[in-house]
Design an enzyme around this catalytic site. Structure first.
Site, short mmCIF file in Angstrom:
data_model
loop_
_atom_site.label_atom_id
_atom_site.label_comp_id
_atom_site.label_asym_id
_atom_site.label_seq_id
_atom_site.Cartn_x
_atom_site.Cartn_y
_atom_site.Cartn_z
CD GLU A 37 -3.06 -0.87 2.29
OE1 GLU A 37 -2.76 -0.14 3.27
OE2 GLU A 37 -4.12 -1.52 2.25
CD GLU A 77 -4.72 -5.23 3.46
OE1 GLU A 77 -3.53 -5.51 3.20
OE2 GLU A 77 -5.05 -4.30 4.22
#
Length: 543
Positions: free
Chosen positions: A238, A326
């Site tokens: 991320e 995710e």
């Protein structure tokens, strides 16, 4: 003389006859005695045999009964074995229907779609570990087998943090972390599952910060797993903190050839800016020169709703292959309330586009996104009662997906509102703005009207977290090309997350500016699905 001899002869004959008769009579008597003796012996034998027969009869009956019982038992066992074999065959058929390395082989990317070795579309559905350094106990083959067999999962993501405490690039035990990766890949292969090796960038913000370590790690791992057709590589979890797509793309273009040197056809997942949400930026400027590249999108259903779903759909429609590596059904902090309606809407959209999705997280951490209740210490063999609300939801989603069911058929349709029990997780209550919590406010800034509404707040790790949603309106009479707002709180804050905007914090002030795709507003126009999560002391609010 003659007469005298004749008399003697006659007398002798008479005496001989008497003797013969006597002898004959004696013999007859002896025969009769022997006959009597033999008869007695015979009768005695019959009596003995009869008596023995009478004594043996109950035992014989018992033996016959036992034999009958054994026959019945064998028949029952046979029936039970046949039933078990039938169930086992049915279970094998169900498991074999799920995409797996044994049936799909090496995966690749065609257009926007992940496909098997025959070019047929493949959708991976599964679970991500939490940080391997913190929860290594869940990397065990028995549990992986349970996920494959009972949950119908076909992929495991091995999340290895890079910068946090225990991170690979900070103070973590590199060899131990790599051994967990190796074990995880082996267990997944043994259980006929795909596996994602995740370089879990988070607090390090920009993947270029530890680029050299990443290059070395992926060179080593891709060489070791060169012969494994079940391994996918996620090279930056991320990117955030203002990291641009250009920076991510530059990093990826250095890491990809290192992996390709050992695994020329492996699928590689590339993160996108703003916690892997800006897939639209990757769609506008994708990586070229390499095949089998996909781009990750992450969402948390109680935070990211229709606007981000539209962003994902638009990126796919524009030709970008998207992989949701995710997601969670709570808010973006991994905590807070659950929104099943929005979660189901996400699953339906991902199924529509055949996008693969991997749920966060496999642990018993005391937070909403954990799959296992915090009071449960076991590492496999979980009952439904031992799973958290998130875990139970995921179990049903995966098993129903294997049976061809849809997410929306489980619960209600997405409405943007939580059910009455959706603000509860793991027995804790989370207070939203609907209960009169302080913090909602309207901020005016150079003709821009920003309405900030407190959506959730919760306690974790000794801090109070506050989740706000923003609605931005151009209250002026002229169109604008971008917007910004400064939001002051009653105490110092720390930024935990933010979406569809650029955020920074100075003490008690939060600065928010538009993203490049939602800044243009017509006069009177509005935009939504903007928000953030901050932490601070209990009771702070917007001034």
């Amino acid at each position: 003389m003659t007469g005298s001899r004749n008399d003697e002869e006659q007398n002798a004959k008479d005496d001989g006859g008497k003797m013969g008769r006597m002898i004959k009579g004696g013999m007859m008597k002896d025969r009769r005695r022997w006959c009597v003796v033999c008869l007695c012996i015979f009768l005695a034998a019959i009596l003995c045999l009869t008596a023995c027969g009478k004594e043996d009869k109950p035992e014989q009956i018992e033996e016959n009964q036992e034999s009958g019982k054994q026959t019945d038992k064998n028949h029952d066992d046979k029936n039970q074995n046949e039933e078990k074999n039938t169930e086992s065959e049915q279970e094998k058929e169900t498991v074999s229907d799920i995409p797996a390395p044994s049936t799909c082989g090496k995966l690749s990317v065609q257009g926007t779609q992940l496909v098997d070795e025959n070019g047929d579309a493949v959708q991976l559905r599964g679970i991500s570990t939490h940080g391997l350094a913190w929860f290594p106990q869940y990397v065990n083959e028995e549990l992986f087998g349970e996920f494959r067999r009972d949950w119908k999962a076909n992929v495991i993501r091995l999340a290895m943090y890079t910068a946090e405490s225990g991170g690979y690039c900070t103070d973590g035990d590199k060899e131990k972390l790599k051994e967990l990766i190796r074990n995880g890949v082996e267990y997944a292969a043994n259980q006929d599952m795909y596996v994602i090796v995740d370089w879990h960038v988070l607090s390090d913000l920009n993947p270029n910060q530890y680029k050299d370590e990443a290059l070395h790690f992926f060179a080593e791992m891709s060489k070791e797993f060169a012969g494994h057709e079940n391994v996918l590589y996620e090279i930056c979890n991320e990117p955030n903190g203002g990291t641009s797509w250009g920076e991510v793309k530059s990093y990826a273009e250095e890491v990809i050839p290192v992996i390709r040197a050992n695994a020329p056809e492996a699928v590689i997942l590339v993160g996108t800016p703003n916690w892997s949400q800006y897939v639209n930026e990757a769609a506008a400027d994708p990586i070229t020169g390499y095949e089998n590249i996909m781009y990750t999108l992450h969402f948390y259903a109680a935070t990211h709703t229709e606007d981000l779903r539209n962003t994902m759909a638009a990126a796919i429609d524009a030709g970008l292959p998207v992989f949701v590596s995710e997601y969670g059904i709570c808010d973006a902090s991994g905590n807070g309330g659950i929104d099943e309606a929005q979660a189901n809407a996400w699953v339906d959209l991902m199924n529509q586009y055949k996008v693969s999705y991997v749920a966060w997280n496999l642990s018993n951490k005391d937070e909403t996104s954990s799959m296992i209740r915090s009071t449960v210490d076991k590492v496999s063999g979980f009952s439904q009662e031992e799973l958290s609300d998130s875990g139970q939801w995921l179990y049903h989603i995966l098993t129903e997906a294997a049976d061809g069911g849809s997410a929306s058929s489980q619960k209600n349709e997405a409405s943007g509102k939580n059910e009455s029990n959706n603000n509860k997780a793991d027995g804790k209550d989370y207070n939203g703005a609907g209960n009169g919590a302080k913090g909602s406010a309207v901020i005016n800034y150079n003709g821009i009207e920003v309405t900030a509404s407190l959506a959730n707040q919760w306690e974790a790790e000794g801090k109070t977290f506050y989740q706000y949603t923003l609605t931005i309106k151009n209250a002026s009479e002229k169109p604008c090309q971008n917007w910004k707002a400064d939001i002051r709180f009653s105490g110092d804050i720390c930024l935990s997350d933010g979406w569809n905007g650029t955020y920074s914090v100075e003490g008690d002030m939060l600065h928010v500016t538009s993203a490049d795709y939602n800044g243009a507003l017509a006069a009177g126009g509005t935009t939504g699905d903007v928000g953030f999560i901050v932490s601070g002391t209990s009771g702070i609010n917007i001034l």
